[in-house]
Design an enzyme around this catalytic site. Structure first.
Site, PDB file in Angstrom:
ATOM      1  CB  ILE A   1      -0.910  -0.120   1.262  1.00  0.00           C
ATOM      2  CG1 ILE A   1      -1.939  -1.204   1.147  1.00  0.00           C
ATOM      3  CG2 ILE A   1      -1.574   1.216   1.299  1.00  0.00           C
ATOM      4  CD1 ILE A   1      -2.781  -1.193   2.278  1.00  0.00           C
ATOM      5  N   PRO A   2       1.051   1.761  -1.153  1.00  0.00           N
ATOM      6  CG  PRO A   2       0.794   2.553  -3.385  1.00  0.00           C
ATOM      7  CD  PRO A   2       0.362   1.674  -2.451  1.00  0.00           C
ATOM      8  CB  CYS A   3       1.587   5.385   2.795  1.00  0.00           C
ATOM      9  SG  CYS A   3       3.085   4.380   3.648  1.00  0.00           S
ATOM     10  CG  HIS A   4       6.502   4.613  -0.796  1.00  0.00           C
ATOM     11  ND1 HIS A   4       5.905   3.358  -0.550  1.00  0.00           N
ATOM     12  CD2 HIS A   4       6.708   4.721  -2.221  1.00  0.00           C
ATOM     13  CE1 HIS A   4       5.403   2.469  -1.905  1.00  0.00           C
ATOM     14  NE2 HIS A   4       6.263   3.592  -2.912  1.00  0.00           N
TER      15      HIS A   4
END
Length: 286
Positions: A248-251
């Site tokens: 889950i690419p919160c970056h």
């Protein structure tokens, strides 16, 4: 089978130190020699190690990390960053959200009773960005977090689910998830998530899955996308509470100013992941 430490992973600490130096001295635009000296390496050796880790030269890598690059995107993109990323992407590949069949939130009962009657498999693995702790239920991945301190990381997982049972073992779900570090994401296949979160959090996390590899968006874009444009602060909190690193690419969420902002697992790690992803996408499109 648990991933073994690779030369790439072993070099991460040196790469991270170099990134810290570059972030601290960005205005001076340090040369290759300056950065190499900061990590006590010769320019030739540093360039070789860096290219082994990232797949490209430090100069090329830094093009993806420059805040001015992000600001330029924000200035020149008339559509939102989110819409642009969705329609164009970086190379048109690696749309990780297509690999997820669903986000299946835990039932209110599971949420309330701290995971009672849930059984977790968990294991530790080495990645290009340090150790990671991954935990799964029969339904899918419930946690994947960087573990700079393995004991503390596992204790934190237990605190989230105090009534659950845990077994240290590697399962197929974990193996498939960890393959994102070594394979083309478009070839990985279906990955399921089984997450503990509020309805709002699940909505934000599901939206994050739509940001393609190598792309970026802002908190405001996400708030608008979920039809709640005034909820930027709440979106930021949901992004920070994301329990599944990288997948889950919160970056990929940055501030509207173009600054990369904060990251639950460290800004240096966020910077490294963004550059690593962009490099892989660029190399894949060549």
């Amino acid at each position: 089978m648990q991933m073994k430490g690779s030369q790439s992973e072993l070099n991460y600490e040196r790469i991270a130190k170099a990134i810290r130096f570059l972030r601290d001295n960005r205005k001076e635009q340090p040369s290759l020699g300056d950065v190499a000296a900061a990590v006590n390496m010769s320019p030739y050796h540093f360039q070789r190690i860096f290219k082994e880790w990232a797949g490209i030269t430090p100069k090329h890598f830094l093009q993806f990390l420059n805040v001015e690059y992000a600001k330029r995107i924000l200035r020149e993109t008339h559509a939102s960053l989110f819409d642009t990323a969705m329609e164009v992407g970086i190379s048109g590949t690696g749309r990780l959200h297509d690999l997820f069949i669903s986000i299946e939130g835990m039932t209110p009962g599971e949420y309330k009773n701290g995971g009672e009657n849930l059984f977790f498999n968990y294991s530790f693995a080495s990645t290009p960005f340090g150790d990671i702790l991954i935990a799964t239920t029969a339904k899918g991945i419930c946690s994947m977090e960087f573990a700079d301190d393995r004991m503390e990381a596992f204790s934190a997982l237990q605190r989230k689910f105090p009534n659950a049972r845990f077994r240290q073992t590697v399962d197929r779900i974990q193996q498939k998830a960890l393959s994102v570090f070594t394979q083309d994401w478009s070839r990985i296949g279906e990955i399921k998530l089984h997450l503990k979160g509020t309805e709002f959090q699940l909505k934000v996390w599901e939206t994050l899955l739509k940001i393609p590899a190598g792309g970026m968006t802002t908190y405001g874009d996400i708030a608008t996308h979920i039809n709640n444009p005034k909820a930027c602060r709440a979106v930021g909190s949901a992004v920070a509470d994301n329990p599944v690193a990288l997948l889950i690419p919160c970056h990929r969420v940055i501030r509207s100013t173009g600054d990369f902002g904060n990251y639950h697992w460290g800004i240096v790690r966020k910077t490294a992941i963004l550059g690593w992803e962009a490099a892989r996408e660029a190399n894949g499109s060549e």
